[in-house]
Design a protein around this motif. Structure first.
Motif, PDB file in Angstrom:
ATOM      1  N   VAL A  31     -12.451  -8.751 -13.439  1.00 10.20           N
ATOM      2  CA  VAL A  31     -12.513  -9.632 -12.273  1.00 10.20           C
ATOM      3  C   VAL A  31     -13.984  -9.806 -11.919  1.00 10.20           C
ATOM      4  N   SER A  32     -14.425 -11.036 -11.773  1.00 10.26           N
ATOM      5  CA  SER A  32     -15.849 -11.273 -11.519  1.00 10.26           C
ATOM      6  C   SER A  32     -16.221 -10.845 -10.098  1.00 10.26           C
ATOM      7  N   PHE A  33     -17.483 -10.479  -9.959  1.00  8.44           N
ATOM      8  CA  PHE A  33     -17.999 -10.080  -8.642  1.00  8.44           C
ATOM      9  C   PHE A  33     -17.715 -11.173  -7.619  1.00  8.44           C
ATOM     10  N   ASN A  34     -17.890 -12.417  -8.049  1.00  6.78           N
ATOM     11  CA  ASN A  34     -17.701 -13.537  -7.129  1.00  6.78           C
ATOM     12  C   ASN A  34     -16.287 -13.673  -6.607  1.00  6.78           C
ATOM     13  N   SER A  35     -15.298 -13.551  -7.513  1.00  8.80           N
ATOM     14  CA  SER A  35     -13.924 -13.706  -7.004  1.00  8.80           C
ATOM     15  C   SER A  35     -13.539 -12.509  -6.139  1.00  8.80           C
ATOM     16  N   LEU A  36     -14.091 -11.353  -6.462  1.00  6.41           N
ATOM     17  CA  LEU A  36     -13.848 -10.157  -5.643  1.00  6.41           C
ATOM     18  C   LEU A  36     -14.422 -10.361  -4.239  1.00  6.41           C
ATOM     19  N   ARG A  37     -15.627 -10.883  -4.223  1.00  6.66           N
ATOM     20  CA  ARG A  37     -16.355 -11.117  -2.977  1.00  6.66           C
ATOM     21  C   ARG A  37     -15.605 -12.143  -2.101  1.00  6.66           C
ATOM     22  N   LYS A  38     -15.123 -13.176  -2.753  1.00  4.43           N
ATOM     23  CA  LYS A  38     -14.385 -14.224  -2.031  1.00  4.43           C
ATOM     24  C   LYS A  38     -13.111 -13.660  -1.420  1.00  4.43           C
ATOM     25  N   LYS A  39     -12.359 -12.949  -2.279  1.00  4.68           N
ATOM     26  CA  LYS A  39     -11.073 -12.404  -1.842  1.00  4.68           C
ATOM     27  C   LYS A  39     -11.253 -11.417  -0.685  1.00  4.68           C
ATOM     28  N   LEU A  40     -12.329 -10.604  -0.778  1.00  2.00           N
ATOM     29  CA  LEU A  40     -12.562  -9.574   0.236  1.00  2.00           C
ATOM     30  C   LEU A  40     -13.198 -10.151   1.496  1.00  2.00           C
ATOM     31  N   ASP A  41     -13.789 -11.324   1.345  1.00  8.82           N
ATOM     32  CA  ASP A  41     -14.449 -11.974   2.470  1.00  8.82           C
ATOM     33  C   ASP A  41     -15.524 -11.070   3.084  1.00  8.82           C
ATOM     34  N   VAL A  42     -16.373 -10.487   2.223  1.00  9.19           N
ATOM     35  CA  VAL A  42     -17.402  -9.555   2.719  1.00  9.19           C
ATOM     36  C   VAL A  42     -18.577 -10.316   3.320  1.00  9.19           C
ATOM     37  N   LYS A  43     -19.138  -9.713   4.360  1.00  7.66           N
ATOM     38  CA  LYS A  43     -20.281 -10.343   5.034  1.00  7.66           C
ATOM     39  C   LYS A  43     -21.562 -10.107   4.231  1.00  7.66           C
ATOM     40  N   ASN A  44     -21.742  -8.860   3.783  1.00  8.77           N
ATOM     41  CA  ASN A  44     -22.955  -8.632   2.986  1.00  8.77           C
ATOM     42  C   ASN A  44     -22.612  -8.022   1.633  1.00  8.77           C
ATOM     43  N   ASP A  45     -23.251  -8.587   0.615  1.00 13.58           N
ATOM     44  CA  ASP A  45     -22.958  -8.205  -0.766  1.00 13.58           C
ATOM     45  C   ASP A  45     -23.317  -6.759  -1.064  1.00 13.58           C
ATOM     46  N   GLU A  46     -24.305  -6.218  -0.327  1.00 13.56           N
ATOM     47  CA  GLU A  46     -24.792  -4.867  -0.626  1.00 13.56           C
ATOM     48  C   GLU A  46     -23.667  -3.828  -0.519  1.00 13.56           C
ATOM     49  N   GLU A  47     -22.889  -3.917   0.547  1.00  9.64           N
ATOM     50  CA  GLU A  47     -21.815  -2.958   0.776  1.00  9.64           C
ATOM     51  C   GLU A  47     -20.854  -2.954  -0.421  1.00  9.64           C
ATOM     52  N   LEU A  48     -20.531  -4.147  -0.889  1.00 10.09           N
ATOM     53  CA  LEU A  48     -19.615  -4.269  -2.026  1.00 10.09           C
ATOM     54  C   LEU A  48     -20.261  -3.716  -3.298  1.00 10.09           C
ATOM     55  N   LYS A  49     -21.537  -4.027  -3.482  1.00  8.26           N
ATOM     56  CA  LYS A  49     -22.235  -3.529  -4.681  1.00  8.26           C
ATOM     57  C   LYS A  49     -22.290  -2.007  -4.693  1.00  8.26           C
ATOM     58  N   ILE A  50     -22.567  -1.422  -3.545  1.00 14.01           N
ATOM     59  CA  ILE A  50     -22.650   0.046  -3.446  1.00 14.01           C
ATOM     60  C   ILE A  50     -21.281   0.667  -3.773  1.00 14.01           C
ATOM     61  N   SER A  51     -20.241   0.066  -3.233  1.00  9.92           N
ATOM     62  CA  SER A  51     -18.896   0.574  -3.496  1.00  9.92           C
ATOM     63  C   SER A  51     -18.562   0.470  -4.988  1.00  9.92           C
ATOM     64  N   LEU A  52     -18.882  -0.667  -5.597  1.00 10.51           N
ATOM     65  CA  LEU A  52     -18.596  -0.855  -7.024  1.00 10.51           C
ATOM     66  C   LEU A  52     -19.357   0.154  -7.883  1.00 10.51           C
ATOM     67  N   LEU A  53     -20.617   0.403  -7.487  1.00  8.10           N
ATOM     68  CA  LEU A  53     -21.436   1.372  -8.220  1.00  8.10           C
ATOM     69  C   LEU A  53     -20.802   2.759  -8.156  1.00  8.10           C
ATOM     70  N   LYS A  54     -20.367   3.124  -6.958  1.00  5.05           N
ATOM     71  CA  LYS A  54     -19.752   4.437  -6.747  1.00  5.05           C
ATOM     72  C   LYS A  54     -18.440   4.555  -7.533  1.00  5.05           C
ATOM     73  N   LEU A  55     -17.591   3.525  -7.430  1.00  2.27           N
ATOM     74  CA  LEU A  55     -16.308   3.556  -8.139  1.00  2.27           C
ATOM     75  C   LEU A  55     -16.520   3.597  -9.647  1.00  2.27           C
ATOM     76  N   ASN A  56     -17.566   2.933 -10.103  1.00  3.93           N
ATOM     77  CA  ASN A  56     -17.902   2.939 -11.531  1.00  3.93           C
ATOM     78  C   ASN A  56     -18.351   4.339 -11.970  1.00  3.93           C
ATOM     79  N   GLU A  57     -19.149   4.989 -11.127  1.00  6.45           N
ATOM     80  CA  GLU A  57     -19.597   6.352 -11.447  1.00  6.45           C
ATOM     81  C   GLU A  57     -18.431   7.330 -11.468  1.00  6.45           C
ATOM     82  N   LEU A  58     -17.482   7.111 -10.592  1.00  5.92           N
ATOM     83  CA  LEU A  58     -16.286   7.968 -10.558  1.00  5.92           C
ATOM     84  C   LEU A  58     -15.308   7.607 -11.668  1.00  5.92           C
ATOM     85  N   LYS A  59     -15.644   6.572 -12.452  1.00  2.00           N
ATOM     86  CA  LYS A  59     -14.802   6.072 -13.549  1.00  2.00           C
ATOM     87  C   LYS A  59     -13.435   5.581 -13.059  1.00  2.00           C
ATOM     88  N   LEU A  60     -13.414   5.082 -11.836  1.00  2.00           N
ATOM     89  CA  LEU A  60     -12.177   4.510 -11.303  1.00  2.00           C
ATOM     90  C   LEU A  60     -12.114   3.020 -11.626  1.00  2.00           C
TER      91      LEU A  60
END
Ligand code: ADP
Ligand code: MN
Length: 281
Positions: A31-60
């Motif tokens: 799923v592309s970052f953009n469609s994720l961002r749209k669906k989540l309706d996030v105000k700032n991209d940083e929060e989403l990027k940080i979460s994705l980085l963390k989930l990726n490190e946890l291998k989730l």
């Protein structure tokens, strides 16, 4: 990190990200970052990027090697299952792993009254994918959906058979790929064959298969002394039902497997009689 430790590190927003990745799953998997961002309706991209980085490190989740796209891993799916079982007050906490097969990981755990329970997390392996390929209805589905459907199929089988008086563990709940059920304190039949009343056990197995076939319209599909647990009182419990289908051919194969085992241990069996009994003829 264990699955339970990972689950405790997933915050409210991370959980929403996992859930959204699941809901956007499709044939293309990532799923592309953009469609994720749209669906989540996030105000700032940083929060989403940080979460994705963390989930990726946890291998989730895992990242597409070339694009800024993500997909859930099986562990990520496990976390969704754990969280929902918890919110439904079925699973209080996970404990140690009981068994890890090609198609599942089974954990001990505790319910909210501190009773021991079992949670089985489904995984679809290459093997089952090959089998599934022959099923027209599943041909066009992604692996996450197939895995979740297997869990649901196992839960439904347990629920019907148990309700009708068959010998299976009591199902407690199903969420995503996770099936929670009663813990059977015992060992697989193949390990216990010399210390139990085999005749009584065979009767209960056949009774269970009859209920499954006649009332619930299913047959196990992978019945063997490895998928039958014997508890301390010598009662059998048929486990591992994700392959359950409605097929006379497969019923026959299951019965031949069982008959072979009991014959080897000196019990007289007649496969034709067993077949007629289970079909209710
Ligand atoms: P698979 O063989 O597909 O990995 P199973 O459902 O057979 O999955 O479970 C794997 C193992 O986990 C079993 O062989 C058994 O030892 C254990 N197990 C599964 N369900 C239970 C249960 N309800 N109670 C106790 N042990 C269980
Ligand atoms: Mn099994």
């Amino acid at each position: 990190l264990s699955l339970a430790e990972k689950a405790s590190l997933v915050g409210a927003f991370d959980y929403i990200v996992l859930k959204t990745l699941y809901s956007l799953r499709g044939k293309s998997e990532f799923v592309s970052f953009n469609s994720l961002r749209k669906k989540l309706d996030v105000k700032n991209d940083e929060e989403l990027k940080i979460s994705l980085l963390k989930l990726n490190e946890l291998k989730l989740i895992s990242k597409d090697p070339t694009e800024f796209s993500f997909r859930l891993t099986f562990s990520g799916l496990d976390i969704l299952g754990i969280k929902m079982l918890y919110l439904n007050r079925i699973l209080y906490k996970l404990a140690e792993i009981i068994g890890e097969g090609k198609e599942s990981i089974v954990y001990h755990g505790y319910d909210f009254d501190n009773n021991r329970i079992v949670t089985k997390f489904h995984r679809v392996g290459t093997d089952s994918y090959k089998k599934i390929k022959f099923r027209k209805d599943l041909e066009k589905k992604d692996w996450l959906s197939i895995t979740v459907e297997n869990a649901k199929r196992e839960f439904d089988a347990l629920e019907c058979i148990r309700r009708e008086g068959g010998y299976v563990p009591k199902p407690l709940g199903v969420q995503y790929n996770a099936v929670a059920m009663e813990h059977i304190n015992g060992k697989e039949l193949y390990k216990k064959a010399d210390t139990v009343n085999l005749k009584e056990i065979l009767e209960k197995i056949l009774e269970t298969m009859r209920i499954a076939y006649n009332i619930c319209n299913i047959t196990h599909g992978d019945l063997s002394p490895y998928n039958i647990l014997i508890d301390e009182s010598g009662t059998p419990f048929l486990i591992d039902w994700p392959q359950a289908t409605d097929s006379e051919e497969i019923l026959k194969r299951d019965l031949i497997n069982i008959a072979t085992f009991f014959k080897k241990h000196g019990i007289e069996v007649d496969v034709h009689k067993m077949f007629d009994y289970v079909r209710g003829v």
